[in-house]
Scaffold this motif. Structure first.
Motif, PDB file in Angstrom:
ATOM      1  N   GLN A   4      51.935  34.059  44.299  1.00  0.00           N
ATOM      2  CA  GLN A   4      52.997  33.056  44.370  1.00  0.00           C
ATOM      3  C   GLN A   4      54.137  33.468  43.449  1.00  0.00           C
ATOM      4  O   GLN A   4      53.916  34.014  42.373  1.00  0.00           O
ATOM      5  N   LYS A   5      55.358  33.177  43.875  1.00  0.00           N
ATOM      6  CA  LYS A   5      56.534  33.488  43.082  1.00  0.00           C
ATOM      7  C   LYS A   5      56.588  32.562  41.865  1.00  0.00           C
ATOM      8  O   LYS A   5      56.351  31.363  41.976  1.00  0.00           O
ATOM      9  N   LYS A  48      66.228  18.678  39.798  1.00  0.00           N
ATOM     10  CA  LYS A  48      65.705  18.056  41.014  1.00  0.00           C
ATOM     11  C   LYS A  48      64.184  18.226  41.127  1.00  0.00           C
ATOM     12  O   LYS A  48      63.466  17.270  41.413  1.00  0.00           O
ATOM     13  N   ILE A  49      63.692  19.439  40.881  1.00  0.00           N
ATOM     14  CA  ILE A  49      62.257  19.688  41.083  1.00  0.00           C
ATOM     15  C   ILE A  49      61.390  19.149  39.952  1.00  0.00           C
ATOM     16  O   ILE A  49      60.212  18.872  40.154  1.00  0.00           O
ATOM     17  N   SER A  50      61.993  19.007  38.749  1.00  0.00           N
ATOM     18  CA  SER A  50      61.182  18.590  37.601  1.00  0.00           C
ATOM     19  C   SER A  50      61.441  17.160  37.161  1.00  0.00           C
ATOM     20  O   SER A  50      60.672  16.608  36.381  1.00  0.00           O
ATOM     21  N   ARG A  54      65.216  19.519  30.643  1.00  0.00           N
ATOM     22  CA  ARG A  54      64.830  20.370  29.515  1.00  0.00           C
ATOM     23  C   ARG A  54      64.208  21.680  29.974  1.00  0.00           C
ATOM     24  O   ARG A  54      63.545  21.753  30.991  1.00  0.00           O
ATOM     25  N   ALA A  55      64.427  22.691  29.162  1.00  0.00           N
ATOM     26  CA  ALA A  55      63.837  24.002  29.403  1.00  0.00           C
ATOM     27  C   ALA A  55      62.882  24.312  28.251  1.00  0.00           C
ATOM     28  O   ALA A  55      63.071  23.784  27.160  1.00  0.00           O
ATOM     29  N   PRO A  56      61.879  25.121  28.516  1.00  0.00           N
ATOM     30  CA  PRO A  56      61.644  25.832  29.757  1.00  0.00           C
ATOM     31  C   PRO A  56      61.028  24.925  30.821  1.00  0.00           C
ATOM     32  O   PRO A  56      60.332  23.964  30.512  1.00  0.00           O
ATOM     33  N   THR A  57      61.310  25.289  32.043  1.00  0.00           N
ATOM     34  CA  THR A  57      60.657  24.696  33.199  1.00  0.00           C
ATOM     35  C   THR A  57      60.206  25.854  34.076  1.00  0.00           C
ATOM     36  O   THR A  57      60.961  26.802  34.278  1.00  0.00           O
ATOM     37  N   MET A  58      58.985  25.767  34.557  1.00  0.00           N
ATOM     38  CA  MET A  58      58.442  26.841  35.384  1.00  0.00           C
ATOM     39  C   MET A  58      58.084  26.304  36.757  1.00  0.00           C
ATOM     40  O   MET A  58      57.472  25.252  36.876  1.00  0.00           O
ATOM     41  N   GLU A  59      58.488  27.054  37.751  1.00  0.00           N
ATOM     42  CA  GLU A  59      58.155  26.757  39.142  1.00  0.00           C
ATOM     43  C   GLU A  59      57.191  27.849  39.597  1.00  0.00           C
ATOM     44  O   GLU A  59      57.540  29.026  39.625  1.00  0.00           O
ATOM     45  N   TRP A  60      55.966  27.464  39.890  1.00  0.00           N
ATOM     46  CA  TRP A  60      54.932  28.418  40.282  1.00  0.00           C
ATOM     47  C   TRP A  60      54.441  27.986  41.653  1.00  0.00           C
ATOM     48  O   TRP A  60      53.627  27.061  41.758  1.00  0.00           O
ATOM     49  N   GLY A  61      54.971  28.623  42.696  1.00  0.00           N
ATOM     50  CA  GLY A  61      54.651  28.169  44.045  1.00  0.00           C
ATOM     51  C   GLY A  61      55.154  26.748  44.194  1.00  0.00           C
ATOM     52  O   GLY A  61      56.331  26.484  44.011  1.00  0.00           O
ATOM     53  N   ASN A  62      54.235  25.823  44.487  1.00  0.00           N
ATOM     54  CA  ASN A  62      54.642  24.416  44.637  1.00  0.00           C
ATOM     55  C   ASN A  62      54.297  23.576  43.404  1.00  0.00           C
ATOM     56  O   ASN A  62      54.360  22.359  43.458  1.00  0.00           O
TER      57      ASN A  62
END
Length: 84
Positions: A4-5, A48-50, A54-62
């Motif tokens: 997964q990306k 939008k996705i989180s 704030r950072a860090p935010t990680m998107e791992w697949g879904n």
């Protein structure tokens, strides 16, 4: 299992972002680094996705891991069975 990306949304100079990047490098986990202070569209996507800014935010697949430190990242990786 397909790989997964992994996208890591960071803010330059953020110590938690630097810690997250260092842990991912140490664990040989490939990721795309996006500085949301330099990319307004990416900042909007991160919000939008989180549901937060704030950072860090990680998107791992879904899956999304937002506003985290090293401890939370390690727990996330253990749940994904990438760490023992």
């Amino acid at each position: 299992m397909s790989e997964q990306k992994v996208i890591l949304y960071v803010k330059e100079g953020c110590p938690w972002c630097e810690e997250a990047e260092e842990l991912l490098r140490q664990l040989h986990i490939s990721y795309e680094r996006i500085d949301v202070l330099k990319d307004r569209a990416a900042y909007q996507r991160m919000k939008k996705i989180s549901g937060q800014s704030r950072a860090p935010t990680m998107e791992w697949g879904n899956e999304i891991l937002a506003d985290f430190g090293g401890k939370e990242l390690l727990e996330f990786l253990k749940r994904k069975k990438l760490l023992l």
